[in-house]
Design a protein around this motif. Structure first.
Motif, mmCIF file in Angstrom:
data_model
loop_
_atom_site.group_PDB
_atom_site.id
_atom_site.type_symbol
_atom_site.label_atom_id
_atom_site.label_comp_id
_atom_site.label_asym_id
_atom_site.label_seq_id
_atom_site.Cartn_x
_atom_site.Cartn_y
_atom_site.Cartn_z
ATOM 1 N N SER A 135 0.826 -1.210 0.000
ATOM 2 C CA SER A 135 0.000 0.000 0.000
ATOM 3 C C SER A 135 0.859 1.258 0.000
ATOM 4 O O SER A 135 2.038 1.236 0.370
ATOM 5 C CB SER A 135 -0.905 0.003 1.231
ATOM 6 O OG SER A 135 -0.133 0.248 2.391
ATOM 7 N N SER A 136 0.227 2.361 -0.403
ATOM 8 C CA SER A 136 0.930 3.640 -0.359
ATOM 9 C C SER A 136 1.268 4.012 1.085
ATOM 10 O O SER A 136 2.282 4.661 1.348
ATOM 11 C CB SER A 136 0.087 4.733 -1.005
ATOM 12 O OG SER A 136 -1.154 4.866 -0.347
ATOM 13 N N LEU A 195 4.593 8.957 -1.714
ATOM 14 C CA LEU A 195 3.345 8.690 -2.429
ATOM 15 C C LEU A 195 3.600 8.638 -3.935
ATOM 16 O O LEU A 195 3.093 7.766 -4.646
ATOM 17 C CB LEU A 195 2.364 9.814 -2.102
ATOM 18 C CG LEU A 195 0.973 9.497 -1.558
ATOM 19 C CD1 LEU A 195 0.967 8.350 -0.574
ATOM 20 C CD2 LEU A 195 0.360 10.743 -0.942
ATOM 21 N N HIS A 247 5.544 5.559 -4.954
ATOM 22 C CA HIS A 247 4.638 4.410 -4.998
ATOM 23 C C HIS A 247 3.787 4.444 -6.272
ATOM 24 O O HIS A 247 3.614 3.420 -6.939
ATOM 25 C CB HIS A 247 3.751 4.406 -3.750
ATOM 26 C CG HIS A 247 2.781 3.260 -3.696
ATOM 27 N ND1 HIS A 247 1.500 3.341 -4.213
ATOM 28 C CD2 HIS A 247 2.910 2.002 -3.205
ATOM 29 C CE1 HIS A 247 0.886 2.168 -4.019
ATOM 30 N NE2 HIS A 247 1.718 1.345 -3.411
ATOM 31 N N ALA A 248 3.288 5.621 -6.606
ATOM 32 C CA ALA A 248 2.468 5.757 -7.818
ATOM 33 C C ALA A 248 3.314 5.495 -9.065
ATOM 34 O O ALA A 248 2.832 4.886 -10.034
ATOM 35 C CB ALA A 248 1.851 7.157 -7.871
#
Length: 293
Positions: free
Chosen positions: A72-73, A90, A93-94
DNA sequence: GACCCGTGGAG
DNA sequence: TCTCCAAGGGT
């Protein structure tokens, strides 16, 4: 003017880099493009010494983009720890998710494709292309910008983002061969970080001191820079305190605990709202606040 | 282009 | 204590 005649003497810089360049983990072959990319995200506005331990742990846990994308982020934000600017976690991660979905799990080498990734701007795209893939492209960060300005133009620079003109200038000085050009960019960056620093340049140890236009001109004074952004009492500080609470907890944090982060309820609530908007925090049905799951 | 976004060490 | 800062990017 050939590549070996200009002020940024390529051979001298490469010798300097070989002799004094730091043995950083993201410079080792085993780091690979993903390791280079992770390091570039972490190094945005953050000193090397603080990045080192976080980078090592990150790469052990998520050795490939798909490994990060599978978690997960919130896991990424927690692992980011106290590096600062958690939106970078974030975005990383994206970006890993986009690489997994759109690039078969491999960090792209093409600069336009890199630029399309979240958190990858003009500097980071070229840094990845050069340092991970040996591309011949001008890599201009604040260090390179400062060295260019001093050594070549004879004036100090204010600490501002690199411009297309900076990149054009460095490109005109790049060696022809691409891997050599990439190493040259790394060497200029290292010179700026270790020798030609913003505060007190160590010209006695500089391989370019004999041909530095700034030194030859008698070190004309550094132009005044714009006022640095205040920090104490700003939303950035408050957001940081709230995020520290969320990272420390492994479940939802009650509103009564969030209240301890900052006395002013107006500002506190505004910051909670902005963190939620940014995707750095989520609320549960009981009103608790936590990292995104 | 202006402004926003964290953190902790150094002087 | 307080200022300044350290491999930028997004809006």
């Amino acid at each position: 003017m050939t590549a070996t005649e200009h002020r940024l003497d390529v051979d001298r810089l490469l010798v300097f880099f070989g002799d004094h360049g730091r043995d950083l983990p993201w410079r080792r072959p085993e780091a690979g493009p993903w390791g280079v990319m992770v390091s570039e995200f972490m190094l945005q506005q953050t000193p090397v010494v603080r990045v080192l331990p976080v980078f090592e742990a990150w790469m052990r846990r998520w050795p490939r983009p798909a490994d990060l994308a599978a978690d997960s982020s919130g896991d990424a934000v927690r692992a980011w720890g106290r590096l600062g600017y958690p939106r970078r976690a974030l975005r990383l991660h994206a970006a890993a998710t986009a690489i997994t979905n759109d690039h078969d799990g491999a960090v792209p080498s093409d600069i336009p494709e890199l630029l399309s990734l979240p958190g990858v701007g003009e500097y980071t795209a070229r840094a990845i292309a050069a340092f991970a893939f040996g591309a011949r492209t001008p890599v201009v960060d604040t260090n390179v910008r400062r060295v260019l300005s001093r050594v070549v133009r004879g004036v100090d620079s204010v600490r501002e983002p690199a411009t297309p003109a900076d990149r054009r200038e460095l490109e005109s000085l790049l060696p022809t061969e691409s891997v050599r050009a990439a190493r040259f960019s790394a060497a200029v960056m290292e010179l700026g970080a270790l020798i030609c620093s913003a505060g007190d340049p160590d010209c006695d140890r500089c391989p370019l001191s004999g041909r530095c236009a700034w030194r030859a001109a008698g070190y004309p004074p550094t132009p005044a820079r714009r006022a640095v952004q205040a920090f104490a009492g700003t939303d950035r500080q408050v957001r940081g305190k709230i995020m520290a609470l969320l990272r420390a907890a492994h479940g939802p944090v009650a509103g009564s605990v969030i209240d301890t982060a900052w006395p002013d309820p107006i500002q506190r609530d505004r910051c909670v709202a902005s963190l939620i908007t940014d995707g750095l925090a989520v609320t549960d049905r009981d009103g608790g606040l936590s990292l995104p799951g």
